[in-house]
Design a protein around this motif. Structure first.
Motif, PDB file in Angstrom:
ATOM      1  N   TRP A  18      53.768  77.775  44.357  1.00  0.00           N
ATOM      2  CA  TRP A  18      54.419  78.800  45.168  1.00  0.00           C
ATOM      3  C   TRP A  18      53.488  79.335  46.245  1.00  0.00           C
ATOM      4  O   TRP A  18      53.917  79.639  47.354  1.00  0.00           O
ATOM      5  N   THR A  29      64.247  80.959  48.304  1.00  0.00           N
ATOM      6  CA  THR A  29      63.609  82.143  47.745  1.00  0.00           C
ATOM      7  C   THR A  29      62.549  81.739  46.720  1.00  0.00           C
ATOM      8  O   THR A  29      62.494  80.591  46.276  1.00  0.00           O
ATOM      9  N   GLU A  30      61.721  82.693  46.317  1.00  0.00           N
ATOM     10  CA  GLU A  30      60.682  82.392  45.334  1.00  0.00           C
ATOM     11  C   GLU A  30      61.293  81.940  44.007  1.00  0.00           C
ATOM     12  O   GLU A  30      60.841  80.966  43.401  1.00  0.00           O
ATOM     13  N   LYS A  31      62.326  82.617  43.542  1.00  0.00           N
ATOM     14  CA  LYS A  31      62.940  82.240  42.268  1.00  0.00           C
ATOM     15  C   LYS A  31      63.560  80.853  42.348  1.00  0.00           C
ATOM     16  O   LYS A  31      63.485  80.071  41.390  1.00  0.00           O
ATOM     17  N   GLU A  32      64.170  80.549  43.481  1.00  0.00           N
ATOM     18  CA  GLU A  32      64.745  79.211  43.650  1.00  0.00           C
ATOM     19  C   GLU A  32      63.639  78.151  43.687  1.00  0.00           C
ATOM     20  O   GLU A  32      63.769  77.086  43.089  1.00  0.00           O
ATOM     21  N   ARG A  34      60.664  78.279  42.331  1.00  0.00           N
ATOM     22  CA  ARG A  34      60.101  78.099  40.992  1.00  0.00           C
ATOM     23  C   ARG A  34      61.035  77.278  40.108  1.00  0.00           C
ATOM     24  O   ARG A  34      60.582  76.487  39.271  1.00  0.00           O
ATOM     25  N   PHE A  35      62.341  77.446  40.292  1.00  0.00           N
ATOM     26  CA  PHE A  35      63.281  76.645  39.513  1.00  0.00           C
ATOM     27  C   PHE A  35      63.187  75.177  39.910  1.00  0.00           C
ATOM     28  O   PHE A  35      63.223  74.287  39.047  1.00  0.00           O
ATOM     29  N   VAL A 195      71.199  79.136  39.551  1.00  0.00           N
ATOM     30  CA  VAL A 195      69.996  79.970  39.655  1.00  0.00           C
ATOM     31  C   VAL A 195      69.965  80.494  41.076  1.00  0.00           C
ATOM     32  O   VAL A 195      69.740  79.734  42.022  1.00  0.00           O
ATOM     33  N   GLN A 196      70.259  81.787  41.216  1.00  0.00           N
ATOM     34  CA  GLN A 196      70.494  82.357  42.535  1.00  0.00           C
ATOM     35  C   GLN A 196      71.532  81.489  43.242  1.00  0.00           C
ATOM     36  O   GLN A 196      72.646  81.350  42.757  1.00  0.00           O
ATOM     37  N   SER A 253      71.466  84.225  37.283  1.00  0.00           N
ATOM     38  CA  SER A 253      70.130  84.785  37.123  1.00  0.00           C
ATOM     39  C   SER A 253      69.091  83.675  37.001  1.00  0.00           C
ATOM     40  O   SER A 253      69.400  82.553  36.583  1.00  0.00           O
ATOM     41  N   ALA A 254      67.851  84.002  37.352  1.00  0.00           N
ATOM     42  CA  ALA A 254      66.753  83.047  37.192  1.00  0.00           C
ATOM     43  C   ALA A 254      66.552  82.749  35.704  1.00  0.00           C
ATOM     44  O   ALA A 254      66.825  83.587  34.840  1.00  0.00           O
ATOM     45  N   ASP A 256      63.721  80.924  32.809  1.00  0.00           N
ATOM     46  CA  ASP A 256      62.386  80.367  32.629  1.00  0.00           C
ATOM     47  C   ASP A 256      62.497  79.010  31.952  1.00  0.00           C
ATOM     48  O   ASP A 256      63.590  78.550  31.601  1.00  0.00           O
TER      49      ASP A 256
END
Length: 267
Positions: A18, A29-32, A34-35, A195-196, A253-254, A256
């Motif tokens: 990231w 986005t950051e969450k996307e 990371r997924f 995820v998002q 939602s994101a 893990d």
């Protein structure tokens, strides 16, 4: 079907990836991001990662940083690099994002993991003959474009591989419709989710029917968005508020790595 293995150092690898990715212009986005990195590390299949729609390399760098650590590449990045919408200059058709893409990939230290194709995905699909473990579609967001990208490369996705669309919960007609009609409503696919704004599903031709219940539940919620986006027009006023309400009701939602693994390994 093979089960998911979560590398012990995954979180550290995603953090490092990231840090490189955030320097690249783009809309992920950051969450996307990371997924995507999670998928690059954990999808239990062998083959290439094919990315349709690279722009300046934001998602490319995320995927390639993870692959450079764990293996499982290459990242095949397909984009004609001439989108007037992304470049913001429809009056200058000769302008391209390709030079910026190559520079960003080089600066991130992942050029060796990336196989760029400055071509339309339809052109590359005609001669494609390699197995794919992760198909990441972020190209033409019209229905015809999204459908063509799936149809062109899906025959090469291996069992247990994953197909994902970007911007499936945004106001674009293609990604959400193709995801609902061709993936959620098909027993060729098993576990699926959002995820998002990423929509994903695992290719499970042998046991996809066992996941029909949760897939169809998700399809019912997601299909409520179709009437709002089918024209591709900008949403305003009460229509925009209704769209946002229906989008809120779609779980996105994101997740893990352990949560994702539990979804994929469930029966």
């Amino acid at each position: 079907m093979p089960t998911v293995t979560i590398p012990a150092d995954l979180e550290a690898v995603l953090n490092d990836a990231w840090e490189a990715t955030r320097k690249v212009p783009g809309y992920l986005t950051e969450k996307e991001a990371r997924f995507l990195g999670l998928l690059a590390a954990c999808v239990p299949a062998k083959g290439a990662i094919v990315e349709i729609g690279s722009f300046k390399g934001r998602s490319t760098v995320m995927l390639a940083k993870v692959v450079s650590h764990y293996g499982g590449g290459p990242i095949v990045a397909i984009d004609p690099h001439n989108s007037p919408i992304l470049l913001g200059i429809p009056s200058e058709p000769q302008t391209s994002s390709y030079r910026d893409f190559l520079e960003n990939v080089r600066a991130a230290g992942v050029a060796a993991q990336v196989e760029p194709h400055a071509e339309y995905s339809t052109t590359v699909a005609k001669s494609w003959n390699r197995p794919i473990r992760f198909l990441w579609i972020d190209g033409d967001h019209t229905y015809e474009g999204a459908k063509s990208d799936l149809d062109g490369f899906f025959p090469h996705v291996v069992p247990s591989g994953v197909v994902a669309f970007h911007d499936a919960l945004s106001n674009f007609p293609g990604p959400i419709r193709v995801f609902v009609e061709d993936m959620l409503r098909s027993d060729r696919f098993g576990p699926a989710g959002f995820v998002q704004s990423i929509a994903w599903a695992q290719f499970r031709p042998e046991d996809g029917k066992e996941f029909r219940g949760p897939r169809m539940s998700l399809a019912r919620r997601a299909s409520r968005l179709l009437p709002f986006v089918e024209s591709g027009a900008e949403l305003r006023g009460i229509t925009k508020r209704r769209f946002k309400l229906n989008r809120f009701l779609v779980p996105h939602s994101a997740v893990d790595a352990r949560e994702w693994a539990s979804i994929v390994d469930s029966k």
